[in-house]
Structure formats: structure tokens, C-alpha cells
Scaffold this motif. Structure first.
Motif, PDB file in Angstrom:
ATOM      1  N   GLY A  56       0.788  -1.221   0.000  1.00  0.00           N
ATOM      2  CA  GLY A  56       0.000   0.000   0.000  1.00  0.00           C
ATOM      3  C   GLY A  56       0.823   1.276   0.000  1.00  0.00           C
ATOM      4  O   GLY A  56       2.067   1.256  -0.006  1.00  0.00           O
ATOM      5  N   PRO A  57       0.120   2.435   0.010  1.00  0.00           N
ATOM      6  CA  PRO A  57       0.793   3.747  -0.049  1.00  0.00           C
ATOM      7  C   PRO A  57       1.663   4.009   1.174  1.00  0.00           C
ATOM      8  O   PRO A  57       1.496   3.398   2.226  1.00  0.00           O
ATOM      9  CB  PRO A  57      -0.387   4.733  -0.095  1.00  0.00           C
ATOM     10  CG  PRO A  57      -1.559   3.927  -0.567  1.00  0.00           C
ATOM     11  CD  PRO A  57      -1.339   2.548  -0.035  1.00  0.00           C
ATOM     12  N   TRP A  58       2.584   4.947   1.013  1.00  0.00           N
ATOM     13  CA  TRP A  58       3.525   5.311   2.069  1.00  0.00           C
ATOM     14  C   TRP A  58       3.060   6.572   2.787  1.00  0.00           C
ATOM     15  O   TRP A  58       2.343   7.405   2.230  1.00  0.00           O
ATOM     16  CB  TRP A  58       4.906   5.580   1.482  1.00  0.00           C
ATOM     17  CG  TRP A  58       5.584   4.373   0.904  1.00  0.00           C
ATOM     18  CD1 TRP A  58       5.016   3.181   0.574  1.00  0.00           C
ATOM     19  CD2 TRP A  58       6.967   4.265   0.572  1.00  0.00           C
ATOM     20  NE1 TRP A  58       5.961   2.335   0.053  1.00  0.00           N
ATOM     21  CE2 TRP A  58       7.172   2.971   0.030  1.00  0.00           C
ATOM     22  CE3 TRP A  58       8.049   5.131   0.667  1.00  0.00           C
ATOM     23  CZ2 TRP A  58       8.415   2.536  -0.395  1.00  0.00           C
ATOM     24  CZ3 TRP A  58       9.300   4.696   0.235  1.00  0.00           C
ATOM     25  CH2 TRP A  58       9.481   3.415  -0.290  1.00  0.00           C
ATOM     26  N   ALA A  59       3.549   6.731   4.013  1.00  0.00           N
ATOM     27  CA  ALA A  59       3.312   7.958   4.762  1.00  0.00           C
ATOM     28  C   ALA A  59       4.128   9.092   4.139  1.00  0.00           C
ATOM     29  O   ALA A  59       5.131   8.863   3.450  1.00  0.00           O
ATOM     30  CB  ALA A  59       3.704   7.765   6.219  1.00  0.00           C
ATOM     31  N   ALA A  60       3.710  10.329   4.424  1.00  0.00           N
ATOM     32  CA  ALA A  60       4.327  11.506   3.797  1.00  0.00           C
ATOM     33  C   ALA A  60       5.832  11.566   4.040  1.00  0.00           C
ATOM     34  O   ALA A  60       6.610  11.872   3.135  1.00  0.00           O
ATOM     35  CB  ALA A  60       3.653  12.769   4.312  1.00  0.00           C
ATOM     36  N   ARG A  61       6.279  11.265   5.254  1.00  0.00           N
ATOM     37  CA  ARG A  61       7.710  11.391   5.572  1.00  0.00           C
ATOM     38  C   ARG A  61       8.550  10.453   4.714  1.00  0.00           C
ATOM     39  O   ARG A  61       9.616  10.827   4.217  1.00  0.00           O
ATOM     40  CB  ARG A  61       7.927  11.087   7.060  1.00  0.00           C
ATOM     41  CG  ARG A  61       9.351  11.378   7.545  1.00  0.00           C
ATOM     42  CD  ARG A  61       9.411  11.374   9.074  1.00  0.00           C
ATOM     43  NE  ARG A  61      10.750  11.701   9.534  1.00  0.00           N
ATOM     44  CZ  ARG A  61      11.684  10.792   9.792  1.00  0.00           C
ATOM     45  NH1 ARG A  61      11.415   9.515   9.611  1.00  0.00           N
ATOM     46  NH2 ARG A  61      12.882  11.155  10.216  1.00  0.00           N
ATOM     47  N   SER A  62       8.063   9.233   4.504  1.00  0.00           N
ATOM     48  CA  SER A  62       8.794   8.285   3.668  1.00  0.00           C
ATOM     49  C   SER A  62       8.760   8.697   2.202  1.00  0.00           C
ATOM     50  O   SER A  62       9.730   8.515   1.463  1.00  0.00           O
ATOM     51  CB  SER A  62       8.208   6.878   3.830  1.00  0.00           C
ATOM     52  OG  SER A  62       8.440   6.372   5.130  1.00  0.00           O
ATOM     53  N   VAL A  63       7.639   9.261   1.761  1.00  0.00           N
ATOM     54  CA  VAL A  63       7.537   9.734   0.383  1.00  0.00           C
ATOM     55  C   VAL A  63       8.553  10.841   0.131  1.00  0.00           C
ATOM     56  O   VAL A  63       9.239  10.865  -0.910  1.00  0.00           O
ATOM     57  CB  VAL A  63       6.112  10.237   0.078  1.00  0.00           C
ATOM     58  CG1 VAL A  63       6.054  10.869  -1.321  1.00  0.00           C
ATOM     59  CG2 VAL A  63       5.108   9.097   0.170  1.00  0.00           C
ATOM     60  N   LEU A  64       8.675  11.757   1.074  1.00  0.00           N
ATOM     61  CA  LEU A  64       9.626  12.862   0.922  1.00  0.00           C
ATOM     62  C   LEU A  64      11.067  12.360   0.907  1.00  0.00           C
ATOM     63  O   LEU A  64      11.900  12.845   0.129  1.00  0.00           O
ATOM     64  CB  LEU A  64       9.429  13.880   2.050  1.00  0.00           C
ATOM     65  CG  LEU A  64       8.080  14.611   2.042  1.00  0.00           C
ATOM     66  CD1 LEU A  64       7.890  15.391   3.345  1.00  0.00           C
ATOM     67  CD2 LEU A  64       7.977  15.545   0.846  1.00  0.00           C
ATOM     68  N   ALA A  65      11.368  11.394   1.767  1.00  0.00           N
ATOM     69  CA  ALA A  65      12.727  10.838   1.786  1.00  0.00           C
ATOM     70  C   ALA A  65      13.040  10.143   0.467  1.00  0.00           C
ATOM     71  O   ALA A  65      14.132  10.307  -0.103  1.00  0.00           O
ATOM     72  CB  ALA A  65      12.871   9.858   2.955  1.00  0.00           C
ATOM     73  N   LEU A  66      12.086   9.366  -0.025  1.00  0.00           N
ATOM     74  CA  LEU A  66      12.273   8.719  -1.321  1.00  0.00           C
ATOM     75  C   LEU A  66      12.471   9.764  -2.413  1.00  0.00           C
ATOM     76  O   LEU A  66      13.358   9.627  -3.266  1.00  0.00           O
ATOM     77  CB  LEU A  66      11.049   7.856  -1.644  1.00  0.00           C
ATOM     78  CG  LEU A  66      11.009   7.263  -3.055  1.00  0.00           C
ATOM     79  CD1 LEU A  66      12.062   6.176  -3.211  1.00  0.00           C
ATOM     80  CD2 LEU A  66       9.615   6.702  -3.375  1.00  0.00           C
ATOM     81  N   GLY A  67      11.645  10.813  -2.393  1.00  0.00           N
ATOM     82  CA  GLY A  67      11.748  11.858  -3.409  1.00  0.00           C
ATOM     83  C   GLY A  67      13.117  12.514  -3.410  1.00  0.00           C
ATOM     84  O   GLY A  67      13.666  12.825  -4.482  1.00  0.00           O
ATOM     85  N   ALA A  68      13.693  12.719  -2.226  1.00  0.00           N
ATOM     86  CA  ALA A  68      15.019  13.323  -2.158  1.00  0.00           C
ATOM     87  C   ALA A  68      16.067  12.426  -2.812  1.00  0.00           C
ATOM     88  O   ALA A  68      16.948  12.891  -3.545  1.00  0.00           O
ATOM     89  CB  ALA A  68      15.388  13.591  -0.696  1.00  0.00           C
ATOM     90  N   GLY A  69      15.972  11.121  -2.563  1.00  0.00           N
ATOM     91  CA  GLY A  69      16.923  10.198  -3.184  1.00  0.00           C
ATOM     92  C   GLY A  69      16.771  10.168  -4.695  1.00  0.00           C
ATOM     93  O   GLY A  69      17.765  10.153  -5.436  1.00  0.00           O
ATOM     94  N   LEU A  70      15.533  10.177  -5.174  1.00  0.00           N
ATOM     95  CA  LEU A  70      15.311  10.156  -6.617  1.00  0.00           C
ATOM     96  C   LEU A  70      15.772  11.456  -7.269  1.00  0.00           C
ATOM     97  O   LEU A  70      16.314  11.447  -8.383  1.00  0.00           O
ATOM     98  CB  LEU A  70      13.829   9.917  -6.911  1.00  0.00           C
ATOM     99  CG  LEU A  70      13.243   8.585  -6.423  1.00  0.00           C
ATOM    100  CD1 LEU A  70      11.781   8.465  -6.838  1.00  0.00           C
ATOM    101  CD2 LEU A  70      14.047   7.412  -6.957  1.00  0.00           C
ATOM    102  N   ALA A  71      15.545  12.556  -6.594  1.00  0.00           N
ATOM    103  CA  ALA A  71      15.994  13.845  -7.139  1.00  0.00           C
ATOM    104  C   ALA A  71      17.510  13.885  -7.250  1.00  0.00           C
ATOM    105  O   ALA A  71      18.058  14.381  -8.245  1.00  0.00           O
ATOM    106  CB  ALA A  71      15.487  14.984  -6.259  1.00  0.00           C
ATOM    107  N   GLU A  72      18.199  13.327  -6.242  1.00  0.00           N
ATOM    108  CA  GLU A  72      19.669  13.303  -6.318  1.00  0.00           C
ATOM    109  C   GLU A  72      20.139  12.378  -7.439  1.00  0.00           C
ATOM    110  O   GLU A  72      21.114  12.671  -8.129  1.00  0.00           O
ATOM    111  CB  GLU A  72      20.267  12.867  -4.976  1.00  0.00           C
ATOM    112  CG  GLU A  72      21.794  12.937  -4.979  1.00  0.00           C
ATOM    113  CD  GLU A  72      22.394  12.713  -3.617  1.00  0.00           C
ATOM    114  OE1 GLU A  72      23.177  11.759  -3.474  1.00  0.00           O
ATOM    115  OE2 GLU A  72      22.085  13.491  -2.693  1.00  0.00           O
ATOM    116  N   ALA A  73      19.431  11.280  -7.619  1.00  0.00           N
ATOM    117  CA  ALA A  73      19.782  10.374  -8.712  1.00  0.00           C
ATOM    118  C   ALA A  73      19.630  11.072 -10.053  1.00  0.00           C
ATOM    119  O   ALA A  73      20.493  10.963 -10.935  1.00  0.00           O
ATOM    120  CB  ALA A  73      18.910   9.123  -8.654  1.00  0.00           C
TER     121      ALA A  73
END
Length: 762
Positions: free
Chosen positions: A110-127
Motif C-alpha cells: 500500500g501507499p507510504w506515509a508523507a515522511r517516507s515519500v519525501l525521503a524517497l523523493g530526495a533520493g530520486l531527485a539526487e539520482a
């Protein structure tokens, strides 16, 4: 979770200096293998398909992309470590990441909580920053191209993206991108750059936060239309994530945030203010359930390296290890929320064996009125007979075309692999407006509405007519049976997702595919389910019935299913997405994929030949006179010999083509995204006439009694003289017409994005 697949006899045991251990997956560019280096390092090796490798221009492009990809060196990327663009075969090797694909993690937990989504987004943005710094634009960032490891995400498959300064070389390559994640500029053929990846990043974050992409679910062409013309649905997103996603999904590239600014935004909202590499290396950045999944996966035993084969001894094949995904996923495999169609020619053949007895009833079903006619009506031109029987999507092949998963008419319907709709902005309309309530037109004049039937959502499915009943699917997840004379509902059969496939009727049974990954057999009179066949992906292809077998495409497979029992006869793996409607003629199934046109033996599922098209076969195939006609994404119409797969001629339009061709009386009719309907000589490929429609023609044309009927994204249904191209009449619906029309007893039936099925006097 996917598993390693054992090697097939035709698979290589050695590529370059790397020993091949197992299969990881396949895609439009080739097969992906798990391999070991001489020092026992695990790698993912992608081997290019032979037909692509024989293309000199492809090799030049591939070499350039590999050179650019080798410059990428980011913490959150699967680094390219080796390649041989000039090898035989050509290949590319990246670091193997024993991670969990993001799409599988979200689907399972299922979907992730906001904090995990933001952390994932930061990693993808750096990639993405690292990828762009090397001059590469990914162009296909999606959940399946993100692997989750304990120390952060890894972006994969950027090695097949074109270098930012070499986009001119992509004109002959395969279309790169996945419905629901592609930027508007990708979809309309404009130049793309780093901002396109930012758009895809926003779509990925919306998917992780809600379990569905920002443009919902639906057939590929519907998702494309929404991405280009409609605003995303961001209401379900957590407030902390909503503004970031909204900024990434701006329609204009220059309005999207730069990655550096986006990275700052993500880390600030996260509250950590730490570099992503530090934040993601700590426990707790992923949901606990996903972290456990990753730990279980990375602790699973890996395959051993097979020993060198002795002369005359077949090489050892590895044992499958459950739960081990590939570090490089095939870019062609569509991931949630969507996947993506084809054409047809001759008249519908006779119905085949009736399916088994009715099962559970889903909704109250009125019985047909007494004295009602029970003769199946064909939607094909009697002058163009054709051997097989048309049908729709999923595990069956059908002559009926499905636009991006919608079938057309038996005679003319066409399906498109990827299509979007745009409004008609300048064509004046003198057509009679639809009457409120769907009342019949008093005079029954050609081009006037007889009735309209409202469904709960847009109707992209193409209708089928049999024994006085119109059958059509809707994006509200239901298959409807509507009285052809009155427009009143007979019954509605619910599925668990959008019905983009067009239904096919044979021997009192309606066959239809759904995005819930199933093909259904439904009693045509009662609306009761007879059987449901599970596939591995959403079904956009419309089923085709021939000799008691249902043929349909789903994901990268073509299925043959027994029409009466729902049991699988065979499943054939194809190169590319099999979203078009198959065509069955003379014991051969012709199916377009996102990379080529295939001919498959109808009895065994063995491939006879494959014909590569420019950018993939975007349509269903039409077969007439020993020739197969199919459209390619890059705007070409091909004529190919049915027995050998050799090209006879090509015809170029001035834009992309999503419409499937229809053949009648020695002429091929096809629509284009350049706002035109074309008539082309079937023998010569020379143009006969062209009609300007005022907006994109992604509906597939239907020919009946010397008239061509076709819909446009501007909401117009056109009736055109087949011999001259002269317009007879035009009917205005309330929204775009992607559905392919069907003609029966002097009435044209067509679905619209305004949630209605229309009956219009021919």
C-alpha cells in the motif's frame, strides 16, 4: 516479487567476460540477465535484440547512449560498468542491485506515509541530478525503474535513454515512456529535457503516496490525454507532499522546479535538512513493512555461478530463487497505473462454440422483449470478408480494433498503442446538438441522434452489436448491454477496474478484458459470468474469437484461451507490450506490439516472423489479400506480406498514428494525429484522398455501404464517402471520440469521453 528465471537453450552462457547465471527479464531492447564477473561480482547484463543490433543507426545511437551513461556516477543509480555496442550481440552491463521494485512494494503493502515519500523523493531527485549532469535525460522514470535497497533507492534503466544532446537520433528508435508518467512534451512530440524527468518524478511520488498515479487509471490513450489536457487529481495526497507534486506536474516545462531547488524543498519538508545520502542510510526512511521486505529479499540466497560447460555438455541452468527482482527492468513493461491496441479488416466470421453454463449473476437483468430479432450484426463491410473472427483485448486475438485497448469494428475498427485526445479548437459545428435525455430524433435524418445512453464514466471502448443489443465497456468498470432500438439498459456486468477493451460477441457470449488483469466471458442475454481468466497485466487488447479459441494480448504475452471453458491453450511471450487487438487469419495470429508486428501460429503459439516498425506497431493489424497492414508510432503505415513478413510498401503521414487501419475495396483507411483521415491504395501505398478532421483522429475508421465512419478527439463523428473523401455529415458529441464506431441496420454506435454511448442515424 519476481524470481530468477532459468536459462533457455537459446540463451548465451557467456557475454563478454561475464558468465550468465539466470534471466532477469525482457523488454523492447532485449533480454536482461544476471551475470557474474571473473571476480564473482554480480551484474545485470542487457543483451540487445538481433534485429535492433543489425540496424546501423541504432548501433550508433546505442554507442552514444552507453558513452553518456558511463559518465553517470550517483549514489542512487545503478552504475553502468561495461558495454560493447559493437559486439555480436551488443550488450550493456550495470551493477546488480538486489532490491525490491518500487511498484511491487506499493502493490503489496500500500501507499507510504508523507515522511517516507519525501525521503524517497530526495533520493530520486539526487539520482536525477547525477544522470542529468552526465548529459542524459532518463525519459522513462517510473516505479518499476526504481529499486528499493536498505541504503536508499536506485534509479535504473537510464542506460537506454538518449543523451540530451543526441535527441535527433531517437527519431528511428523505440518510443520511450510509460503511460501515466510521461510528460506532456513527450506525448506531443516536442523537445524534451531534464524537466521531463521532473514531471515523471512528481508522478512517481503521487503514486507512492496514494497507490495510483496522478492521472488515475485507464487505457494508455486516456492517461495521455489527461496528462496533456487535464489537471491531475492531487486531493488524496498528504498536504506535505501535495504542493511539491503539483509543482513537478506543471504542464509547461519551464514552470517545473529545477532539481537543486526541488531537492532543497524535499529535505526541508522532510524536516531532516540532511543530505539524502545520510538520511537514506539511516533506518526508518522506508515504512517498516517495506524495510522487512527488503531485508528478506537481500538475505535470500543468490544463484551459484554455473561451471564452464565441457565440450558436448549442455550448460547447467540455475535454480529459481523466489523474491529476487532484476536490477534492470525492461523499459517496455508498463507499470501501474496503466499499460496499453490494433486494427482489423474484414467482416466478422461466424460465432464459435458457446461457453459453459452461466455462473453467478452480478446485476438484475431484464429479459429481451418478445419477438426480438436474434441475428448477429456485423460491423464490417460485406465486400471485405475476412477469415478470422474479431474480438477484443486480453488473452484473445480479435479483428475488432481497440483504440489503445479499445476494439473497433469488425470491418474497420482499429486500435492504438498510445493515444491522447485534444479538443477541436477551431472547426465550426452545424451538427445537431445531442438532445437532453437521449430522445430519438423525430425524422431520423442521417447524422442525427437516435438515442444516447449514459454510463458512469468515459466510454473509450468500442461497441459491439449482436442480436439487437449493443455491448460496450466503460471506465466506470462495467460492461453494459443496451437495447439497440431504445437505448435502454438490459444489464451491467461489473469488473474491478476500467473496461478499456472492446467486447466481442460469439455464440451468445460476450468476451471482454479489464484493467483488473482479467478476461471475462459473460452470458450475452443474462449478464452472468461464465468464466474469468487471469492474466499478468491490464487488458487493453480486445479479444478475438476464432475456431472456439479466444486470443488476446496482455502485458508482453499473447494468450490463447478456450472459449467454452476459459482454460489456457498457450501463452506466447512477445517483444514489447501486446496491447493491440490481434487478428486471426488462415491459422496465423497477427499482433502488433510496442516494438514490432508479429505473426504467431494460432495452434502452437510459436512465432513465425517479426517485422520491426518505426517506434513500434501503434495499431492493431488489418489483413486482406495476403497482406498485413499496420501503423507505426512515428507516423507510417506499413504493408507487409502475410506469409513472409517482408515489406511491400510504406506510406508516411505528417504526424503520429494511433488509429488502426481498415481495408475495404482495395483501399486502406487510417487516421492520424495530424488531424487527417487518409485513404491509401492497398496495392500501391499511393494516397487516394485526405480529409481534414479539425482535430486528432485516434478512432479507427469503419467502412459500411461505401461510407467511412470515424471519430475525432474534437468530439465529431464523421461520415465520409469512401470513394471520394467527400463529407456526408458530421455529428457533434459532448467530448472526444476515441471509441471506434460500429454500424448496424442503418445506425452508427460510438462511445464518447462525455460518459455516453451514442446511436446516430447513418
Amino acid at each position: 516479487m519476481g524470481a530468477f528465471e532459468t536459462l533457455e537453450p537459446e540463451d548465451p552462457r557467456q557475454v563478454g567476460r561475464y558468465r550468465i547465471v539466470a534471466r532477469l527479464g525482457s523488454g523492447g531492447m532485449g533480454q536482461v540477465y544476471l551475470a557474474r564477473s571473473p571476480g564473482r561480482r554480480l551484474l545485470a547484463v542487457k543483451v540487445v535484440r538481433p534485429e535492433l543490433a543489425r540496424d546501423d543507426e541504432f548501433r550508433r545511437r546505442f554507442a552514444r547512449e552507453v558513452a553518456a551513461a558511463k559518465r553517470v556516477n550517483g549514489a542512487f543509480t545503478a552504475v553502468v560498468v561495461d558495454a560493447d555496442p559493437d559486439g555480436s550481440p551488443a550488450w550493456l552491463a550495470t551493477v546488480y542491485v538486489p532490491g525490491v521494485p518500487l511498484n511491487e512494494a506499493v502493490a503489496a503493502h500500500g501507499p507510504w506515509a508523507a515522511r517516507s515519500v519525501l525521503a524517497l523523493g530526495a533520493g530520486l531527485a539526487e539520482a536525477l541530478e547525477a544522470i542529468h549532469a552526465a548529459g542524459v535525460v532518463h525519459r522513462d522514470l517510473k516505479p518499476s525503474n526504481v529499486l528499493l535497497a536498505a541504503d536508499g533507492p536506485r534509479v535504473i534503466d537510464f542506460g537506454i535513454s538518449a543523451a540530451a544532446d543526441a535527441s535527433v537520433l531517437t527519431r528511428t528508435g523505440s518510443v520511450i515512456g510509460t503511460p501515466g508518467f510521461m510528460s506532456p512534451e513527450q506525448l506531443v512530440g516536442q523537445p524534451i529535457g531534464p524537466a521531463s524527468d521532473v514531471f515523471a518524478l512528481g508522478s512517481v511520488l503521487a503514486y507512492v503516496a496514494t497507490g495510483v498515479g496522478p492521472f488515475g487509471r485507464g487505457a494508455p490513450h486516456a492517461l495521455h490525454y489527461r496528462a496533456v489536457h487535464e489537471q491531475p487529481d492531487l486531493a488524496p495526497l498528504p498536504p506535505e507532499v501535495r504542493d511539491i507534486v503539483a509543482a513537478c506536474l506543471a504542464k509547461q516545462p519551464h514552470r517545473r522546479p529545477a532539481l537543486a531547488a526541488l531537492l532543497d524543498w524535499l529535505t526541508t519538508m522532510d524536516g531532516s535538512n540532511e543530505a539524502p545520502t545520510l538520511r537514506l542510510s539511516e533506518p526508518g526512511w522506508m515504512p517498516d513493512s517495506i524495510a522487512r521486505l527488503v531485508r528478506e529479499h537481500t538475505s535470500a540466497p543468490l544463484l551459484h555461478t554455473p561451471p564452464p560447460a565441457l565440450p558436448g555438455t549442455p550448460p547447467e541452468t540455475p535454480r529459481p530463487v523466489p523474491g529476487t527482482p532484476a536490477s534492470v527492468r525492461p523499459s517496455a513493461a508498463s507499470q501501474p497505473p496503466a499499460e496499453p491496441p490494433g486494427p482489423t479488416v474484414a467482416p466478422e466470421p461466424k460465432a464459435h462454440p458457446a461457453p459453459a453454463p452461466a455462473g453467478e449473476q452480478h446485476e438484475p437483468v431484464p429479459r429481451p422483449s418478445v419477438g426480438e430479432t436474434h441475428s448477429a450484426e456485423q460491423r464490417t463491410d460485406p465486400a471485405t470478408p475476412s477469415p478470422g473472427h474479431p474480438s477484443g483485448r486480453r488473452p484473445r486475438l480479435s479483428r475488432r480494433l481497440v483504440l489503445l485497448g479499445l476494439s473497433g469494428t469488425a470491418l474497420t475498427a482499429a486500435t492504438v498503442l498510445i493515444a491522447w485526445e485534444t479538443r477541436d479548437s477551431g472547426t465550426p459545428s452545424t451538427d445537431p446538438a445531442p438532445e437532453p435525455g437521449g430522445k430519438s430524433s423525430p425524422d431520423g435524418a442521417p447524422g442525427t441522434r437516435r438515442w444516447s445512453f449514459a454510463t458512469g464514466s468515459g466510454v473509450d471502448s468500442s461497441p459491439s452489436v449482436a442480436e439487437g443489443i449493443v455491448y460496450v465497456g466503460s471506465n466506470d468498470g462495467k460492461l453494459y448491454a443496451v437495447d439497440a432500438g431504445t437505448g435502454r439498459q438490459r444489464w451491467a456486468f461489473p469488473t474491478d477496474d476500467h473496461v478499456g477493451s472492446s467486447p466481442t460477441v460469439a455464440n451468445g457470449v460476450v468476451y471482454v478484458g479489464s484493467q483488473d488483469t482479467k478476461v471475462y466471458a459473460v452470458d450475452a442475454i443474462t449478464g452472468r459470468q461464465r468464466w474469468a481468466f487471469p492474466t499478468t497485466a491490464s487488458v487493453y487488447s480486445s479479444p478475438v474469437v476464432a475456431d472456439g479459441i479466444v486470443y488476446v494480448g496482455s502485458g508482453v504475452k499473447l494468450y490463447a484461451i478456450e472459449a467454452d471453458t476459459g482454460k489456457q491453450r498457450w501463452a506466447s511471450s512477445l517483444d514489447g507490450l501486446a496491447a493491440s487487438t490481434p487478428m486471426v487469419v488462415g491459422g496465423i495470429v497477427y499482433a502488433g506490439t510496442s516494438f514490432q508486428l508479429c505473426a504467431v501460429d494460432a495452434d502452437t503459439g510459436k512465432q513465425r516472423w517479426a517485422f520491426p516498425t518505426s517506434g513500434g506497431a501503434s495499431s492493431s493489424a488489418a489483413v486482406a489479400g495476403g497482406v498485413v497492414y499496420v501503423a507505426g508510432w512515428e507516423g507510417k503505415l506499413y504493408a507487409v506480406e502475410a506469409d513472409t513478413g517482408k515489406q511491400r510498401w510504406t506510406f508516411s503521414t505528417s504526424g503520429r498514428v494511433y488509429s488502426s487501419p481498415t481495408v475495404a475495396d482495395g483501399v486502406v483507411y487510417v487516421g492520424g494525429m495530424d488531424h487527417k483521415l487518409y485513404a491509401v491504395g492497398a496495392d500501391t501505398g499511393k494516397p487516394r484522398w485526405t480529409l481534414s478532421a479539425g482535430s486528432e483522429v485516434s478512432s479507427s475508421p469503419t467502412v459500411a455501404d461505401g461510407v467511412v465512419y470515424v471519430g475525432s478527439t474534437g468530439g465529431k463523428l464523421y461520415a465520409v464517402k469512401a470513394d471520394t473523401g467527400e463529407l456526408r455529415w458530421a455529428f457533434s458529441a459532448g467530448a472526444a471520440l476515441i471509441s471506434s464506431p460500429v454500424v448496424a441496420h442503418g445506425v452508427v454506435y460510438v462511445g464518447s469521453r462525455d460518459k455516453k454511448l451514442y446511436a446516430v442515424y447513418a
